[in-house]
Each structure stands twice: as structure tokens, then as C-alpha cells.
Design a protein around this motif. Structure first.
Motif, mmCIF file in Angstrom:
data_model
loop_
_atom_site.group_PDB
_atom_site.id
_atom_site.type_symbol
_atom_site.label_atom_id
_atom_site.label_comp_id
_atom_site.label_asym_id
_atom_site.label_seq_id
_atom_site.Cartn_x
_atom_site.Cartn_y
_atom_site.Cartn_z
ATOM 1 N N SER A 62 -2.906 3.146 -4.158
ATOM 2 C CA SER A 62 -1.678 2.096 -3.112
ATOM 3 C C SER A 62 -2.879 1.153 -2.759
ATOM 4 O O SER A 62 -2.172 0.405 -2.935
ATOM 5 C CB SER A 62 -1.408 3.373 -1.916
ATOM 6 O OG SER A 62 -3.251 3.814 -1.264
ATOM 7 N N HIS B 194 1.493 4.179 -2.532
ATOM 8 C CA HIS B 194 1.749 5.683 -3.363
ATOM 9 C C HIS B 194 3.268 6.291 -3.181
ATOM 10 O O HIS B 194 2.883 7.129 -3.926
ATOM 11 C CB HIS B 194 1.409 6.584 -1.509
ATOM 12 C CG HIS B 194 0.475 6.424 -1.051
ATOM 13 N ND1 HIS B 194 -0.982 6.561 -1.262
ATOM 14 C CD2 HIS B 194 -0.375 5.714 0.448
ATOM 15 C CE1 HIS B 194 -1.593 6.528 -0.544
ATOM 16 N NE2 HIS B 194 -1.755 5.450 0.249
ATOM 17 N N GLU C 24 -4.531 7.414 -2.881
ATOM 18 C CA GLU C 24 -5.534 6.302 -2.070
ATOM 19 C C GLU C 24 -5.863 4.925 -3.690
ATOM 20 O O GLU C 24 -5.903 3.659 -3.250
ATOM 21 C CB GLU C 24 -6.524 6.104 -1.434
ATOM 22 C CG GLU C 24 -6.546 6.781 -0.177
ATOM 23 C CD GLU C 24 -5.812 6.001 1.100
ATOM 24 O OE1 GLU C 24 -5.449 4.663 0.649
ATOM 25 O OE2 GLU C 24 -4.807 6.306 1.362
ATOM 26 N N HIS D 141 0.648 -1.521 0.113
ATOM 27 C CA HIS D 141 -0.146 0.076 0.155
ATOM 28 C C HIS D 141 1.174 1.363 0.050
ATOM 29 O O HIS D 141 0.609 2.385 -1.580
ATOM 30 C CB HIS D 141 -0.726 0.205 1.261
ATOM 31 C CG HIS D 141 -1.900 1.620 1.441
ATOM 32 N ND1 HIS D 141 -3.120 0.908 0.835
ATOM 33 C CD2 HIS D 141 -1.972 2.626 1.911
ATOM 34 C CE1 HIS D 141 -3.412 2.204 1.016
ATOM 35 N NE2 HIS D 141 -2.857 2.894 1.741
HETATM 36 ZN ZN ZN Z 1 -2.934 5.184 1.997
#
Ligand code: ZN
Length: 504
Positions: free
Chosen positions: A302, A273, A299, A269
């Protein structure tokens, strides 16, 4: 990047100071989360508060504001990049320009007292300790919303702070479109014969040594194309990513002794980013085009790596021998399908941060509906525990035992961060739509099955990362996928994946 307009050149010079100071502050914040000795907390808060004040003063600089007003009139003739510079400065400056400084300071004061009260309320499982603080924060945010001038719905002003141009009306249309299908899918999974068998594979007595977890996650980061010469990975209680320079994008992770999945998924995740930030056009660095477009798009990327890559059965099939070489005694008994189900375990729980891919969006929808009703005075703060329980029963089929597991679980309201959650659910939807487009260019599952992640990173670099914040979220989605946000791709993605995985 070619900028001819002398006014915009001046704006860029001024913004560069804001950018450099913000990154200096980010170094202190990173250090606070990763390294800070306990006694240093107070001194550090003085240092960061001072930098925050300097940054506010730069935004409020009169000459800068006059030039930005002038540039806003010129911008229809300007280049795409010049227009985006003006748009992003107006967006980022809006809060400073419109909300009186006393109100900002007042909110910070109330929020720090509210945070302490929230902690106590959660520990003692007593909502009434938090309630007066919550009421005060809602009152202040209502005032802030009125200064940000939104005519339709005061909640729009708060949503827009986190996802430009998002309104409650837009979010409601999208969430209403996915809610019934999500609730149905959760029920079908719960009734399937594989539901209980997958739960049995998760044994809390089995330990996964930290050293092995660390080696494994670094090898995955390399496979994803993360540049270790332009960043690093450390440990912190809440994993995060921070950009300290275009050549210094750092992530943190966390290790749980009896669950290898946490460091695996949270590292993918955060690396998602970081790849976004590392992939932005270097010319945009230290300009208002630096950084990702929005929380929602960040988001999307990620969660794309975490769920659509990291938890994809084709990738788990590639990873199975690797997992087993790192954790032979712990995982040798499982085949790749069993491992896939362990990684993708769907389990309705009360707690958002532990939620799986299917129930996650329901947690967000619950919060969105409550916040929207609160800011339109349709429910009162004192009714929140009751409303929370009712919605939990409706969406997850279960009710939290107490308020600590229910209405008090998230820290966000204690910071006064209303309007923050919906961007996360939108991220899931953007991600599924990007995936559908990517699959036209890349044989996605076949590459994952071979462990080839670089073609995926290359596609994202080319189509999304490099643009930085040149486009608005809506423009970017249209540019990449050829249509505006369409929630059906997310539902199709989930239904398809979980029907196979659980043999529904
Ligand atoms: Zn995040």
C-alpha cells in the motif's frame, strides 16, 4: 490447489466455516464504518460480539485442535501448500489456544473503559486520566505475553501477533541501521533553500470540491487496475480496505475540502491493499492461504503505491495536466516540479498520521523504542510523557506543546494494541527492496512518466500478489528479491529521491 492428505482436507473444511463467518462479520464492520445510523451502534455491537464468540468457539473446537496437532507432525513430508496451511492455522490459532478465555474477555472490558478515558485525557490534555487504564492494559498484555511463551523478551510475543517471526532484536538491528541516516536527511532538507518555498504553496484557503476529488481518484483506481466489478469505494472517517469475498474487496476514502492530497494519497494507499487481495490465486479463497502474508507486507504494497508510485516525480509529471484540468484555478500556477514538492512536502510534525515519507519511520522507531522499554520494565508508564518529549526533540528537532499532541496522539495503546507499529516501518523497507528488484524488469520511471501503471500491477501480481499467504514474510522477501531484508535500499531510495527533489 491439490490436497491429498485426509487430515488436511478436514482442516480445510473446518477453516472454511471460520473464513465465512469472519467475512460475514466483516460485512457488519464495513457497514458500521460506512452506513450505520447513530442509534444502531449498540445493537450492532451485540451482533458482532456474537459472531466473534462463534468464531472463537470454532478455533477452540476439540476435534479441530487434535487434527491440527496431528497435521503438525506430518507436515515435513507434505507439499508446500499443505505445510503453509498447517503453519498459518497454528499461527492464527496461537492466541486462542494459549491465552485463557477469561483473560481475553478481561482485556476487552479494560480496553473499552481505557478508550473512553483516553478520549477524555486527550480532550483535556491530561495524561493522568489515562494513566491508570494504561497501567492495567500493560499488566494484562504482560500476562498475555507470558501465556504465548517467549523466552527472550516479552515484547516479542506482541510483535509476533502482527508480524510473524518478528522479534525486538531483529527490529532493533534494522531500525538502528536507518535511524542516523533518517535524522541526517531531515536536517539536510530543513536547511535547503527549497524547504521553505514548498511550504508556501500549501494554502489552507484554497478549496477542492468533493465531486472533482471523487472523479479524479476513481480514474486513478482504474489506471491502477482495480476491478470495480469486484469491489467499491465509499467514504469513512478513517480510510480502510476490507475483503468480504475474493470478488468483493472494498476500500474507503476521505475528502478534505482544502487539501486535494489526502484523498489522492489515501486512495492510492488503500487501492494498493485492494490490488493485493484481488490478485491472490483464486484457489486459495476460503482457505488458510487466503489474504496477504502479514501487516508488514500489506503495508509494503500500500505504501509502495502511495509513495513510490503516487508521489514519484515522474508520475506527478504525468498527472500535472490532469490535476490542473480537475482543479484549474487552484493549481494552474504550479509547474510539475512545484507540484512534486507540494505532494512530497517534508515537514517534521508531532503527528504520525500526517507524517511524510522521510519522517514517518522515525515516528515508528520512537514508538518501538518506548514499547520495548515498557515491556522490559526499563521505563515506567508514569514517565511516558517525559520520554516522549525527549525522543521527539532528538528525532524531529521539535517538542510537542502538550501531551495531546505527544504521548496521547495515537489510539492504539488505548485498545491495548502494543507491538502493532513496527510492521508499518518494515513495510517501507520491504517496499524499497521490491522496487529495486522491479526496476530490473520494468523501466519504472519511464512507465510512470507515461501514466502506465498496469505493468507495475502485473509485476506485483506475478511476483507477490498471487502467492497469498503461501510464504512467511522472510521467505517471500528472499524469493522476490534474492536476499533477506536489507535496510540500505530504503535509505538509498529516500536519499536519491529527496536529494533531487530538494536539490540538496
Ligand atoms: Zn494501510
Amino acid at each position: 490447489m491439490k490436497v491429498n492428505n485426509p487430515v488436511i482436507k478436514d482442516l480445510l473444511r473446518h477453516y472454511r466455516k471460520i473464513s465465512l463467518l469472519s467475512k460475514t462479520k466483516a460485512v457488519l464492520d464495513w457497514d458500521l464504518n460506512v452506513n450505520l445510523p447513530t442509534k444502531a451502534a449498540e445493537g450492532r455491537s451485540h451482533q458482532t460480539a456474537h459472531l466473534a464468540e462463534l468464531i472463537t468457539d470454532l478455533w477452540l473446537d476439540e476435534k479441530f485442535r487434535n487434527q491440527l496437532d496431528k497435521a503438525s507432525l506430518l507436515s515435513s513430508k507434505a507439499s508446500k501448500e499443505e505445510q503453509a496451511i498447517v503453519r498459518n492455522l497454528n499461527f492464527a490459532g496461537k492466541y486462542y489456544f494459549n491465552v485463557p478465555k477469561e483473560l481475553i474477555v478481561e482485556k476487552e472490558k479494560v480496553a473499552s473503559a481505557a478508550f473512553m478515558a483516553w478520549k477524555e485525557a486527550k480532550e483535556k490534555n491530561d495524561f493522568s486520566i489515562f494513566l491508570p487504564h494504561l497501567k492495567e492494559l500493560i499488566r494484562l498484555d504482560q500476562m498475555i505475553a507470558s501465556h504465548l511463551k517467549f523466552d527472550k523478551n516479552p515484547y516479542d510475543a506482541l510483535l509476533d501477533q502482527f508480524e510473524p517471526e518478528l522479534t525486538a532484536e531483529k527490529a532493533k538491528i534494522v531500525f538502528d541501521a536507518i535511524k542516523p541516516d533518517l535524522i541526517k536527511l531531515v536536517k539536510r532538507i530543513q536547511k535547503s533553500k527549497n524547504y521553505s518555498s514548498s511550504s508556501a504553496f500549501v494554502d489552507e484557503q484554497i478549496l477542492y470540491p468533493k465531486q472533482e476529488q471523487e472523479l479524479l481518484l476513481k480514474s486513478i483506481m482504474r489506471r491502477m487496475g482495480y476491478d470495480f466489478a469486484a469491489g467499491r469505494v465509499d467514504v469513512s472517517p478513517h480510510p480502510f480496505t476490507t475483503t468480504l469475498d475474493r470478488h468483493d474487496v472494498r476500500i474507503t476514502t476521505m475528502y478534505i475540502d482544502n487539501d486535494f492530497r489526502t484523498s489522492y494519497t489515501s486512495t492510492m494507499h488503500e487501492t494498493g491493499h485492494a490490488l493485493y487481495e484481488q490478485g491472490i490465486n483464486p484457489e486459495y479463497s476460503e482457505t488458510p492461504l487466503e489474504g496477504g502474508v502479514s501487516f508488514g507486507i500489506h503495508e509494503a504494497l500500500s505504501r509502495f503505491w502511495e509513495n513510490m508510485v503516487g508521489k514519484n516525480p515522474a508520475f506527478i509529471s504525468f498527472m500535472t495536466p490532469l490535476f490542473q484540468s480537475f482543479y484549474p484555478e487552484q493549481l494552474n500556477a504550479l509547474n510539475e516540479w512545484e507540484l512534486s514538492r507540494v505532494v512530497n512536502l517534508v515537514k517534521p510534525s508531532f503527528v504520525r498520521i500526517e507524517a511524510d515519507e522521510v519522517t514517518y519511520s522515525l515516528h515508528i522507531i520512537l514508538r518501538f523504542e518506548i514499547e520495548n522499554a515498557l515491556f522490559n520494565n526499563e521505563i515506567k508508564p508514569e514517565d511516558l510523557p517525559k520520554v516522549w518529549r525527549e525522543k521527539s526533540r532528538e528525532y524531529f528537532g521539535i517538542e510537542p506543546k502538550n501531551d495531546s499532541e505527544g504521548v496521547l496522539q495515537d489510539v492504539h495503546w488505548a485498545y491495548g494494541a502494543f507491538g502493532y507499529f513496527p510492521a508499518y516501518a518494515l513495510g517501507n523497507l520491504y517496499g524499497a527492496q521490491f522496487l529495486r528488484t522491479m526496476k530490473k524488469d520494468i523501466d519504472f520511471d519511464a512507465e510512470l512518466n507515461k501514466g502506465n501503471l498496469l505493468p507495475i500491477k502485473g509485476w506485483l501480481d506475478q511476483n507477490i500478489h498471487r502467492h497469498g499467504s503461501l510464504y512467511s514474510p522472510d521467505e517471500l522477501v528472499k524469493l522476490v528479491t534474492g536476499e533477506k531484508l536489507n535496510p540500505k535500499y530504503f535509505i538509498n531510495y529516500l536519499t536519491d529521491k529527496y536529494t533531487k527533489l530538494y536539490e540538496l
